[in-house]
Scaffold this motif. Structure first.
Motif, mmCIF file in Angstrom:
data_model
loop_
_atom_site.group_PDB
_atom_site.id
_atom_site.type_symbol
_atom_site.label_atom_id
_atom_site.label_comp_id
_atom_site.label_asym_id
_atom_site.label_seq_id
_atom_site.Cartn_x
_atom_site.Cartn_y
_atom_site.Cartn_z
ATOM 1 N N GLU A 1 50.621 94.739 77.089
ATOM 2 C CA GLU A 1 51.390 93.576 76.647
ATOM 3 C C GLU A 1 51.249 92.413 77.657
ATOM 4 O O GLU A 1 51.040 91.262 77.278
ATOM 5 N N ALA A 2 51.334 92.752 78.933
ATOM 6 C CA ALA A 2 51.179 91.712 79.966
ATOM 7 C C ALA A 2 49.756 91.143 79.927
ATOM 8 O O ALA A 2 49.554 89.929 80.055
ATOM 9 N N ALA A 3 48.779 92.025 79.741
ATOM 10 C CA ALA A 3 47.381 91.565 79.698
ATOM 11 C C ALA A 3 47.180 90.604 78.525
ATOM 12 O O ALA A 3 46.520 89.573 78.654
ATOM 13 N N ALA A 4 47.773 90.944 77.383
ATOM 14 C CA ALA A 4 47.642 90.084 76.204
ATOM 15 C C ALA A 4 48.378 88.755 76.429
ATOM 16 O O ALA A 4 47.955 87.706 75.956
ATOM 17 N N HIS A 5 49.483 88.824 77.170
ATOM 18 C CA HIS A 5 50.237 87.598 77.452
ATOM 19 C C HIS A 5 49.392 86.623 78.291
ATOM 20 O O HIS A 5 49.373 85.420 78.024
ATOM 21 N N TYR A 6 48.698 87.161 79.295
ATOM 22 C CA TYR A 6 47.806 86.290 80.088
ATOM 23 C C TYR A 6 46.713 85.686 79.207
ATOM 24 O O TYR A 6 46.312 84.542 79.397
ATOM 25 N N GLU A 7 46.254 86.471 78.266
ATOM 26 C CA GLU A 7 45.244 85.927 77.356
ATOM 27 C C GLU A 7 45.822 84.748 76.573
ATOM 28 O O GLU A 7 45.160 83.723 76.402
ATOM 29 N N ARG A 8 47.074 84.893 76.139
ATOM 30 C CA ARG A 8 47.715 83.786 75.407
ATOM 31 C C ARG A 8 47.847 82.545 76.294
ATOM 32 O O ARG A 8 47.634 81.425 75.848
ATOM 33 N N ILE A 9 48.176 82.759 77.569
ATOM 34 C CA ILE A 9 48.325 81.608 78.472
ATOM 35 C C ILE A 9 46.968 80.911 78.650
ATOM 36 O O ILE A 9 46.872 79.682 78.572
ATOM 37 N N LEU A 10 45.927 81.715 78.858
ATOM 38 C CA LEU A 10 44.596 81.116 79.078
ATOM 39 C C LEU A 10 44.120 80.393 77.821
ATOM 40 O O LEU A 10 43.540 79.301 77.900
ATOM 41 N N LEU A 11 44.400 80.985 76.670
ATOM 42 C CA LEU A 11 44.023 80.316 75.412
ATOM 43 C C LEU A 11 44.800 79.015 75.242
ATOM 44 O O LEU A 11 44.250 78.003 74.800
ATOM 45 N N ALA A 12 46.079 79.050 75.621
ATOM 46 C CA ALA A 12 46.907 77.842 75.513
ATOM 47 C C ALA A 12 46.359 76.741 76.422
ATOM 48 O O ALA A 12 46.409 75.554 76.087
ATOM 49 N N CYS A 13 45.831 77.118 77.588
ATOM 50 C CA CYS A 13 45.172 76.121 78.462
ATOM 51 C C CYS A 13 43.992 75.510 77.716
ATOM 52 O O CYS A 13 43.868 74.285 77.615
ATOM 53 N N ARG A 14 43.152 76.365 77.197
ATOM 54 C CA ARG A 14 41.919 75.874 76.557
ATOM 55 C C ARG A 14 42.240 74.988 75.351
ATOM 56 O O ARG A 14 41.584 73.975 75.132
ATOM 57 N N GLU A 15 43.254 75.393 74.583
ATOM 58 C CA GLU A 15 43.634 74.579 73.413
ATOM 59 C C GLU A 15 44.047 73.168 73.812
ATOM 60 O O GLU A 15 43.938 72.233 73.029
ATOM 61 N N ARG A 16 44.539 73.027 75.045
ATOM 62 C CA ARG A 16 44.976 71.712 75.512
ATOM 63 C C ARG A 16 43.912 71.007 76.335
ATOM 64 O O ARG A 16 44.186 69.997 77.000
#
Ligand code: BGC
Length: 405
Positions: free
Chosen positions: A81-96
């Motif tokens: 779950e934590a690993a997937a959360h970091y993926e969401r954060i990194l994706l959110a960076c890229r989206e912006r």
């Protein structure tokens, strides 16, 4: 333009200082002697809004660290779950449009590594290499800049001489050197593991990997007539990088640099910076008692350039200033120094301001305020400081025609 195409304009943060509730690392226990970090800036929950704020500054990069103890709370046990959360954060960076600069180690260790002897133990080194390989496999297509170890030259002294960082041991310079030597090995192993993993798992991805030492602009000074501190200062700045270059010169795709201050004006100032004496505030210094020295920034960049000739990414530069009285001039002067260093030939590829938001300043707790956004810790509200708006304008100036040679 003096700034090369693709120059990284960013803000910088680290996991333990902003996320909150990092209950599985060594600092969570250690900081009880000072101030518990608790919820910190609740970045773990509110990362999207904070990344919007980073975007609003006109930045195109975001430096953050991955908290190892979240993704591997026990040896070999993966928290998916934590690993997937970091993926969401990194994706959110890229989206912006924010290119993530991801740090693997910023002062914290999983509690189980600390229990095994921390950086002084080979077990930690083996585990760190394995961790780096996993990070490369998992996130290698989302991140193009990795910092292996943050301030390897601070970790040893703060952990084993002044004792202000975990594990809190005092007056053991021998162990401080051993720690720094271990971090050289950790850097080299992580560099190789990241590249190997990314080449295998994400063959189309291109990554750059480097460490981020803390560099101080030491100068000759009347209180140091024999130049003893000058020599100690040069050792502090470059001992780690020299060792990397001597043993594995191919492991520096770029040199990260954290620059905050010039030479202290007197011996007490030097002891304070080293965490060996208490810290009253003085004019001409930040709220940390750190001497402000923009000219020294230019010199430090050129010094690094002459010594190593590598691309440089400024991974941290900033000031503790709760009223924002000093930060605007600090920003202007330091970016002007950056302009001059680049004109003079330093191959600087990025600049990240420390920090996006006020955050947990280690043993200093929540007192020092480094943010371009102020944080009200009771409500987690953020307010843009005037210097945040200024940073946006200074970036804009540098990405338009004004700086054409
Ligand atoms: C560290 C950060 C810290 C900042 C301000 C650097 O020494 O990498 O974690 O918050 O400076 O002190």
């Amino acid at each position: 333009m003096i700034y090369p195409e693709g120059f990284l304009w960013g803000t910088s943060t680290s996991a333990h200082q902003v996320e909150g509730q990092n209950v599985h690392n060594d600092w969570w226990d250690f900081e009880r002697r000072f101030t518990p970090s608790g919820a910190a800036c609740a970045f773990w929950e509110h990362f999207e809004a904070d990344l919007d704020r980073a975007r609003a500054l006109g930045t195109n990069a975001f430096r953050m660290s991955l908290e190892w103890s979240r993704v591997e709370p026990a040896p070999g046990a993966r928290d998916e779950e934590a690993a997937a959360h970091y993926e969401r954060i990194l994706l959110a960076c890229r989206e912006r449009g924010l290119r993530p600069i991801l740090t693997l180690s910023q002062f914290t260790l999983p509690r189980w590594c600390a229990a095994a002897g921390g950086w002084l133990s080979d077990e930690t080194l083996v585990a760190f290499e394995r961790h780096a390989r996993w990070v490369g496999e998992r996130y290698g297509d989302l991140v193009d800049h990795f910092v292996t170890v943050n301030e390897p030259n601070v970790q040893g002294g703060a952990g084993y001489v002044s004792g202000v960082f975990a594990p809190g041991t005092r007056f053991r310079p021998d162990l401080a050197d051993r720690c720094e030597d271990a971090l050289v090995r950790a850097h080299v192993a992580a560099y190789r593991a990241l590249h190997e993993a990314v080449a295998r798992r994400h063959p189309a991805a291109r990554i750059a990997v480097g460490p981020s030492p803390h560099v101080i602009a030491w100068r000759k000074s009347p209180w140091d007539p024999l130049g003893v501190f000058l020599r100690l200062g040069a050792r502090f700045n470059w001992r780690f990088v020299d060792a990397v270059v001597a043993s594995a010169p191919e492991t520096l795709d770029f040199l990260g640099m954290n620059y905050f201050m010039g030479s202290p004006a007197h011996l007490m100032g030097a002891l304070r910076i080293a965490g060996l004496a208490a810290r009253p505030m003085k004019a001409g210094t930040s709220e940390m008692g750190w001497p402000i020295d923009a000219k020294g920034f230019e010199e430090a960049l050129l010094d690094a350039h002459r010594r190593y000739g590598r691309p440089i990414v400024v991974t941290e530069n900033g000031i503790a200033d709760s009223t924002d009285a000093l930060r605007p001039a600090f920003l202007r002067d330091h970016l002007a120094a950056l302009d001059r260093a680049i004109r003079a030939g330093a191959r600087v590829r990025g600049y990240c301001h420390w920090s996006l938001v006020d955050n947990f300043e280690w043993h200093e707790g929540y007192g020092p305020r480094f943010g371009l956004y102020a944080v009200d810790y009771a409500t987690q509200e953020r307010t843009l400081r005037p210097s945040g708006e200024l940073y946006r304008r200074l970036i804009e100036e540098r990405t338009t025609k004004e700086l054409v040679r």
